[in-house]
Design a protein around this motif. Structure first.
Motif, mmCIF file in Angstrom:
data_model
loop_
_atom_site.group_PDB
_atom_site.id
_atom_site.type_symbol
_atom_site.label_atom_id
_atom_site.label_comp_id
_atom_site.label_asym_id
_atom_site.label_seq_id
_atom_site.Cartn_x
_atom_site.Cartn_y
_atom_site.Cartn_z
ATOM 1 N N TRP A 61 5.573 -2.814 -14.246
ATOM 2 C CA TRP A 61 6.116 -3.357 -12.995
ATOM 3 C C TRP A 61 5.678 -4.799 -12.885
ATOM 4 O O TRP A 61 4.494 -5.091 -12.780
ATOM 5 C CB TRP A 61 5.585 -2.562 -11.798
ATOM 6 N N LYS A 62 6.632 -5.717 -12.880
ATOM 7 C CA LYS A 62 6.297 -7.126 -12.737
ATOM 8 C C LYS A 62 6.104 -7.422 -11.244
ATOM 9 O O LYS A 62 6.456 -6.598 -10.400
ATOM 10 C CB LYS A 62 7.402 -7.975 -13.366
ATOM 11 N N PRO A 63 5.519 -8.593 -10.935
ATOM 12 C CA PRO A 63 5.189 -8.853 -9.522
ATOM 13 C C PRO A 63 6.342 -8.606 -8.549
ATOM 14 O O PRO A 63 6.140 -8.008 -7.496
ATOM 15 C CB PRO A 63 4.777 -10.329 -9.541
ATOM 16 N N ARG A 64 7.533 -9.031 -8.909
ATOM 17 C CA ARG A 64 8.642 -8.879 -7.955
ATOM 18 C C ARG A 64 9.038 -7.422 -7.783
ATOM 19 O O ARG A 64 9.404 -6.993 -6.687
ATOM 20 C CB ARG A 64 9.831 -9.729 -8.402
ATOM 21 N N GLY A 65 9.013 -6.655 -8.861
ATOM 22 C CA GLY A 65 9.317 -5.228 -8.752
ATOM 23 C C GLY A 65 8.232 -4.496 -7.986
ATOM 24 O O GLY A 65 8.508 -3.573 -7.217
ATOM 25 N N ALA A 66 6.986 -4.939 -8.199
ATOM 26 C CA ALA A 66 5.862 -4.297 -7.520
ATOM 27 C C ALA A 66 5.993 -4.448 -6.009
ATOM 28 O O ALA A 66 5.602 -3.564 -5.253
ATOM 29 C CB ALA A 66 4.551 -4.901 -8.009
ATOM 30 N N VAL A 67 6.561 -5.579 -5.563
ATOM 31 C CA VAL A 67 6.754 -5.778 -4.121
ATOM 32 C C VAL A 67 7.685 -4.698 -3.567
ATOM 33 O O VAL A 67 7.399 -4.077 -2.544
ATOM 34 C CB VAL A 67 7.358 -7.173 -3.840
ATOM 35 N N VAL A 68 8.784 -4.465 -4.263
ATOM 36 C CA VAL A 68 9.752 -3.476 -3.791
ATOM 37 C C VAL A 68 9.074 -2.110 -3.702
ATOM 38 O O VAL A 68 9.176 -1.402 -2.699
ATOM 39 C CB VAL A 68 10.968 -3.404 -4.739
ATOM 40 N N ARG A 69 8.360 -1.768 -4.759
ATOM 41 C CA ARG A 69 7.692 -0.472 -4.786
ATOM 42 C C ARG A 69 6.660 -0.365 -3.660
ATOM 43 O O ARG A 69 6.588 0.650 -2.976
ATOM 44 C CB ARG A 69 7.022 -0.291 -6.145
ATOM 45 N N GLU A 70 5.892 -1.420 -3.468
ATOM 46 C CA GLU A 70 4.849 -1.368 -2.453
ATOM 47 C C GLU A 70 5.436 -1.241 -1.053
ATOM 48 O O GLU A 70 4.920 -0.498 -0.215
ATOM 49 C CB GLU A 70 3.968 -2.621 -2.557
ATOM 50 N N GLU A 71 6.530 -1.960 -0.803
ATOM 51 C CA GLU A 71 7.161 -1.863 0.514
ATOM 52 C C GLU A 71 7.664 -0.442 0.770
ATOM 53 O O GLU A 71 7.533 0.086 1.870
ATOM 54 C CB GLU A 71 8.329 -2.854 0.623
ATOM 55 N N LEU A 72 8.249 0.164 -0.277
ATOM 56 C CA LEU A 72 8.735 1.540 -0.126
ATOM 57 C C LEU A 72 7.572 2.482 0.156
ATOM 58 O O LEU A 72 7.668 3.384 0.990
ATOM 59 C CB LEU A 72 9.474 1.978 -1.389
ATOM 60 N N GLN A 73 6.473 2.260 -0.546
ATOM 61 C CA GLN A 73 5.309 3.123 -0.346
ATOM 62 C C GLN A 73 4.754 2.971 1.067
ATOM 63 O O GLN A 73 4.434 3.960 1.721
ATOM 64 C CB GLN A 73 4.237 2.803 -1.390
ATOM 65 N N ASN A 74 4.671 1.716 1.543
ATOM 66 C CA ASN A 74 4.173 1.497 2.903
ATOM 67 C C ASN A 74 5.077 2.164 3.928
ATOM 68 O O ASN A 74 4.618 2.733 4.913
ATOM 69 C CB ASN A 74 4.080 -0.004 3.205
ATOM 70 N N PHE A 75 6.367 2.071 3.661
ATOM 71 C CA PHE A 75 7.357 2.675 4.550
ATOM 72 C C PHE A 75 7.123 4.180 4.660
ATOM 73 O O PHE A 75 7.064 4.752 5.745
ATOM 74 C CB PHE A 75 8.753 2.343 3.999
ATOM 75 N N ILE A 76 6.925 4.823 3.516
ATOM 76 C CA ILE A 76 6.772 6.281 3.588
ATOM 77 C C ILE A 76 5.385 6.656 4.102
ATOM 78 O O ILE A 76 5.236 7.661 4.802
ATOM 79 C CB ILE A 76 7.103 6.942 2.243
ATOM 80 N N LEU A 77 4.396 5.836 3.818
ATOM 81 C CA LEU A 77 3.048 6.126 4.333
ATOM 82 C C LEU A 77 3.052 6.167 5.865
ATOM 83 O O LEU A 77 2.379 6.990 6.478
ATOM 84 C CB LEU A 77 2.047 5.062 3.848
ATOM 85 N N TYR A 78 3.820 5.279 6.447
ATOM 86 C CA TYR A 78 3.944 5.255 7.905
ATOM 87 C C TYR A 78 4.448 6.610 8.416
ATOM 88 O O TYR A 78 3.908 7.175 9.359
ATOM 89 C CB TYR A 78 4.889 4.123 8.302
ATOM 90 N N HIS A 79 5.484 7.125 7.740
ATOM 91 C CA HIS A 79 6.046 8.416 8.175
ATOM 92 C C HIS A 79 5.107 9.574 7.868
ATOM 93 O O HIS A 79 5.064 10.559 8.601
ATOM 94 C CB HIS A 79 7.418 8.638 7.539
ATOM 95 N N LEU A 80 4.354 9.459 6.767
ATOM 96 C CA LEU A 80 3.406 10.530 6.426
ATOM 97 C C LEU A 80 2.320 10.645 7.487
ATOM 98 O O LEU A 80 1.931 11.733 7.884
ATOM 99 C CB LEU A 80 2.771 10.270 5.052
ATOM 100 N N LYS A 81 1.826 9.493 7.942
ATOM 101 C CA LYS A 81 0.798 9.525 8.983
ATOM 102 C C LYS A 81 1.333 10.217 10.217
ATOM 103 O O LYS A 81 0.652 11.036 10.823
ATOM 104 C CB LYS A 81 0.347 8.096 9.312
ATOM 105 N N ARG A 82 2.555 9.866 10.581
ATOM 106 C CA ARG A 82 3.151 10.489 11.769
ATOM 107 C C ARG A 82 3.331 11.982 11.608
ATOM 108 O O ARG A 82 3.335 12.724 12.577
ATOM 109 C CB ARG A 82 4.499 9.838 12.085
ATOM 110 N N GLN A 83 3.556 12.413 10.366
ATOM 111 C CA GLN A 83 3.785 13.850 10.145
ATOM 112 C C GLN A 83 2.499 14.596 9.801
ATOM 113 O O GLN A 83 2.555 15.757 9.406
ATOM 114 C CB GLN A 83 4.820 14.060 9.027
ATOM 115 N N GLY A 84 1.353 13.947 9.943
ATOM 116 C CA GLY A 84 0.094 14.655 9.780
ATOM 117 C C GLY A 84 -0.340 14.881 8.342
ATOM 118 O O GLY A 84 -1.008 15.872 8.042
ATOM 119 N N TYR A 85 0.044 13.990 7.436
ATOM 120 C CA TYR A 85 -0.415 14.101 6.046
ATOM 121 C C TYR A 85 -1.768 13.419 5.890
ATOM 122 O O TYR A 85 -2.092 12.489 6.634
ATOM 123 C CB TYR A 85 0.565 13.412 5.100
#
Length: 677
Positions: A270-294
Motif C-alpha cells: 500500500w503506497k501512501p495515497r492508497g493507505a489514506v483511502v484504506r485508513e479513512e475506510l477503517q476510521n469510518f467503520i471503527l466509528y460504527h463499531l464503537k456505536r454498536q458495542g464492539y
RNA sequence: GCUGCUGUAGCUCAGUGGUAGAGCACUUCCUUGGUAAGGAAGAGGUCAUGAGUUCAAGUCUCAUCAGCAGCUCCA
C-alpha cells in the motif's frame, strides 16, 4: 386445424403444416423479414419449423427488439464460428458452444493450438458462411440414430454427452447449416445470412470438458455478435472504457498500491495515497463499531498449528495455506533420521510434530481471547473486532490486482452470543454492511444466502443446529429487504453465510461483505459461559466483515469511482495552485491554514501557466483546486475550482474551509463511474 | 494448478539476427501567465531472469519468474 392467438389478442385459423414464418408473411412481409425466431406458448420455436397440428397456441414473433432473440443470434453465431474452425482445421471435436450474457463461446478439441493470429482467418471464413446464407435446419432423430450419427461424424465428445448427460432423452435434435451439423437443442435464426456483420472474436482460453479439471482441456474461443456493426462498436467501446477504470491501471496511475515481483505475487504494497483511502475506510467503520458495542483487539500474524487443527482450518484448507513454519532444530533432527517430505507432511497432519501457521483466519485468536476470561450470560454479546491480516495460498492463475491476493486484511469481528441474541445480532451485522455500501453509493449488489448442500460431505455439526442457523439467517435477510438468492452448497464448512455480492463496472461480481453463523467452532474449542441457570452453556459465534477484505474492497471501490474518490476518501483532497510567482508567499500562508485545518493538501508553485496546472490536477482526479492570484492576495480570498463543476469563484478562506469540511463530514458522494458494461 | 498470450526508460508503446528508439513524465534554464497542454536543453536502459543456437541475440530455442484472458478452486 390450428388456432393461433397473437399478442394483440387476434386469432387465426391455420392449415396443418404452416410455420411461424408463414403466419408472419400473412401478417405482412415486413414482419416476416424482421422475425428471427418464434415463441410458442412461452417456448422458443424455429421460424420455419411446422407449428403443432391442432389445438390453440399463443404465438409471438420475435425480432431484434426482443431480448430473447439476441441470445438466439449468439447461439447461431457460435455454430457458424464452429463451422469456420472446422473448415480451417482437420479433426475438430466439438464440445459446447452456448450464448453468454455478453456474447458466446465454443469449446473445441483440436490437435494444433489456436492463437490470436487465427482470428482474422476464422472471421473471414465466418463472413463467407454468412454470405452463403444457408438455412439452419433442424433434424429430430431417435436416440440410437443420433448416437450412430455422432460416431459417424467422429464427434466422440458428443457421443459421450448423449450417453451421460442426455441419458434420458429418447429423441435428440441436430442442426445443420451447409456441410456443418451439430447436436444441438436450438433454437436458431432462419439462415446464416441473418448474422450480418456485427460479430468479432475476442479471446482464447482453456476450458475443461464439463468443467472437470481432471478431464482433457479444450480450447475455448470467446466471441460476440450484435445485430449490427454499430452495436458491436459500442460494446467494444464500453469494454475499452471499463479497461480505463480498471483498478490495476488506476492504482498505478494514481500511485495507490504496488505489487512487486521482488516481494511476491499476490502481496500488496500500500503506497501512501492508497493507505489514506484504506485508513479513512477503517476510521469510518471503527466509528460504527464503537456505536454498536464492539471492542477492538490486536492479535499476531501466526499461531500454532495445533490451534488450526482444533479449528479445522489446517486439515480442511491445507492446499490453500502457506506451508507451516517448523523450527530449524526439529527439521534438522528429522533430516538426520532420513525423514522424507511426505513423511513430514504426515507427521504434521497427525500432530506428531508441531509448527506455526501464518494465520488463514482470525477466529481462533479471537476465540482464545474469549476463552481467557470466565464469562457470564450478562457479559454477552462479546464482540471482538480487529483489522486482521490473513494469508492464503491462492492458486497462481487466480491472482490479480487487489481482488485476489495472498495476504489481505479483513475488517473482521467475531460475536459470541447466546441463542436468543442471535437473530438481533445477525440483523445488526447486516445493517452495518448496508450502511457501508449505502454511504459509498454502491447500490448494485445482491445477497447470496449460502446454505448447506444436502448431500455435501464437508460440513461439520448437528443437522438441527444447521437448521436453526439457516433459519435465523434467512429471517434476518428477509427483514433487510434486499434481493437475495438462497444457494445450497455455498455454506462454509462450519455454518451458513450471508454474502454481499457487488457488481463492478466490467460486470464481474465480487463477494465483499459477509456475515456467517457458526455453532461449530465454539464447540470445537469448548467455549462456555455461565447462564442464568448457573450452568455452563456454549455460545454461538457470528463471523462478519462488512468490507470483507480491505484489498478487494478498495480495488472494487477504485473502479466504482473510476479513481475519483469523494472528498472524504481522496488521498489528495485539495491542490493549491498559484497563478504566478507573485502570489506564492500568500499561497504559502493559505497552505498553512489549510494544513492546520487538517486537509490533505498538495501545492503547485511551479512557474507554469495556470491552465497547465489545472489540467494536471484534473487528470490526477483531485476533488478541489484552490487558485490564488494577485486578486486573491488583495482580498484575502481563494478561488475554488471543483473537479466536476469547474470554477466556483473567489471566496474568503474561512468560507472555503467551512464548505469543504461540511462535505467531508457528510461523506457526500457526488459522482460514481457510470454503471453497466 | 491448467490452456493461450505478453514481458524493451517511471508510464504507454515502436524496434527487419549487426551502434537502444518515440511520446508523456522527470531535471535544469528561459517564460510571470486568472481556470484543461508556453519554449529550450538535459538526464534516464544488465531489453524480466538463467541457459542454449550463432561470428553476432532485445530479436531464434528451452527453462524459470511475473503479468493478462479464461478454466478449475475459494474458510
Amino acid at each position: 386445424m390450428l388456432t393461433i392467438a397473437l399478442p394483440d389478442g387476434s386469432r387465426r385459423e391455420c392449415q396443418v403444416g404452416v410455420s411461424a414464418h408463414d403466419v408472419a408473411m400473412d401478417i405482412g412481409p415486413g414482419l416476416a423479414r424482421a422475425a428471427l425466431v418464434a415463441e410458442i406458448d412461452g417456448e422458443l420455436w424455429d421460424l420455419h419449423a411446422p407449428l403443432p397440428d391442432k389445438g390453440e397456441v399463443h404465438l409471438r414473433l420475435l425480432t431484434k427488439a426482443d431480448s430473447e432473440s439476441l441470445q438466439v443470434l449468439r447461439h447461431s453465431c457460435a455454430h457458424v464460428m464452429a463451422q469456420a474452425v472446422m473448415r480451417l482445421h482437420e479433426g475438430v471435436q466439438l464440445a459446447f458452444g452456448p450464448a453468454t450474457e455478453t456474447g458466446f463461446y465454443y469449446d473445441f478439441h483440436l490437435d494444433c493450438p489456436l492463437t490470436e493470429d487465427d482470428f482474422p482467418k476464422i472471421e473471414v471464413e465466418m463472413r463467407k458462411i454468412v454470405k452463403e446464407n444457408a438455412p439452419f435446419e433442424r433434424i429430430d432423430v431417435p436416440r440410437a440414430e443420433a448416437l450412430a450419427l455422432c460416431k459417424e461424424l467422429g464427434q466422440n465428445l458428443k457421443v459421450e454427452h448423449i450417453e451421460t448427460g442426455l441419458a434420458d432423452q429418447q429423441t435428440l435434435s441436430f442442426y445443420r447449416q451447409g456441410e456443418f451439423i451439430d447436436l444441438c437443442r436450438g433454437r436458431h435464426v432462419p439462415t446464416t445470412g441473418h448474422l450480418g456483420k456485427g460479430f468479432k472474436l475476442l479471446s482464447l482460453a482453456g476450458a475443461y470438458w464439463k468443467g472437470d479439471a481432471a478431464r482433457e482441456q479444450l480450447q475455448r474461443l470467446y466471441a460476440t455478435v450484435f445485430f449490427d456493426k454499430k452495436e458491436l462498436a459500442a460494446y467494444l467501446d464500453r469494454l475499452e472504457q471499463a479497461r480505463r477504470r480498471d483498478h490495476r491501471v488506476l492504482g498505478k496511475k494514481l500511485e495507490l498500491f504496488e505489487i512487486d515481483d521482488r516481494v511476491g505475487s499476490g502481496l500488496v504494497l500500500w503506497k501512501p495515497r492508497g493507505a489514506v483511502v484504506r485508513e479513512e475506510l477503517q476510521n469510518f467503520i471503527l466509528y460504527h463499531l464503537k456505536r454498536q458495542g464492539y471492542s477492538q483487539v490486536f492479535t499476531p500474524h501466526v499461531g500454532k498449528l495445533e490451534l488450526y487443527r482444533t479449528s479445522g482450518h489446517f486439515p480442511y484448507y491445507q492446499d490453500s495455506q502457506f506451508p507451516p513454519l517448523i523450527d530449524r532444530d526439529s527439521l534438522r533432527r528429522l533430516a538426520d533420521e532420513g525423514c522424507s517430505c511426505s513423511e513430514l507432511a504426515n507427521l504434521l497432519n497427525d500432530g506428531e510434530i508441531d509448527g506455526y501457521l501464518l494465520k488463514p483466519m482470525n477466529c481462533p485468536h479471537h476465540i482464545r481471547i474469549f476463552a481467557s476470561e470466565k464469562r457470564s450470560y450478562r457479559d454477552l454479546p462479546v464482540r471482538l473486532a480487529e483489522f486482521g491480516t490473513v494469508y492464503r495460498w491462492e492458486q497462481s492463475g487466480e491472482l490479480g490486482g487487489l481482488t485476489r491476493v495472498r495476504g489481505f486484511t479483513q475488517d473482521d469481528a467475531h460475536l459470541f452470543v447466546t441463542e436468543e441474541q442471535l437473530p438481533a445480532e445477525i440483523a445488526g451485522c447486516l445493517e452495518l454492511v448496508k450502511i457501508v455500501l449505502g454511504t459509498l453509493g454502491m447500490e448494485n449488489y445482491r445477497i447470496r444466502l449460502g446454505l448447506r448442500d444436502p448431500d455435501g460431505q464437508k460440513y461439520v455439526g448437528e443437522p438441527q443446529q444447521w437448521e436453526q442457523a439457516e433459519a435465523a439467517c434467512k429471517q434476518a435477510v428477509e427483514a433487510l429487504g434486499v434481493d437475495f438468492s438462497a444457494e445450497p452448497g455455498e455454506a462454509a464448512f462450519y455454518g451458513p453465510k450471508i454474502d454481499f455480492v457487488v457488481r463492478d463496472v466490467i460486470g464481474r461480481e465480487w463477494q465483499l461483505g459477509t456475515v456467517q453463523v457458526d455453532y461449530q467452532l465454539p464447540q470445537r474449542f469448548a467455549l462456555q459461559y455461565t447462564g442464568s441457570d448457573n450452568r455452563p452453556h456454549c455460545p454461538v459465534m457470528v463471523h462478519r466483515a462488512p468490507f470483507g477484505s480491505m484489498e478487494r474492497f478498495v480495488g472494487v471501490l477504485i473502479e466504482h469511482f473510476a479513481g475519483a474518490f469523494p472528498l472524504w476518501l481522496a488521498p489528495e483532497q485539495l491542490r493549491l495552485l498559484t497563478v504566478s510567482d507573485r502570489s506564492e508567499s500568500y499561497g504559502r500562508q493559505v497552505e498553512k491554514r489549510l494544513r492546520d485545518a487538517e486537509f490533505r493538501i498538495a501545492t503547485d508553485y511551479r512557474g507554469q501557466k495556470l491552465g497547465a496546472k489545472i489540467r494536471e490536477a484534473q487528470l490526477d482526479l483531485v476533488p478541489y483546486m484552490l487558485v490564488v492570484g494577485e486578486k486573491d492576495v488583495e482580498k484575502g480570498t481563494v478561488s475554488v475550482r471543483d473537479r466536476i463543476d469547474g470554477d466556483l469563484g473567489a471566496m474568503p478562506v474561512d468560507e472555503a474551509i467551512a464548505k469543504l469540511r461540511a462535505e467531508i463530514a457528510a461523506k457526500t458522494v457526488r459522482q460514481v463511474a457510470s454503471g453497466e458494461p
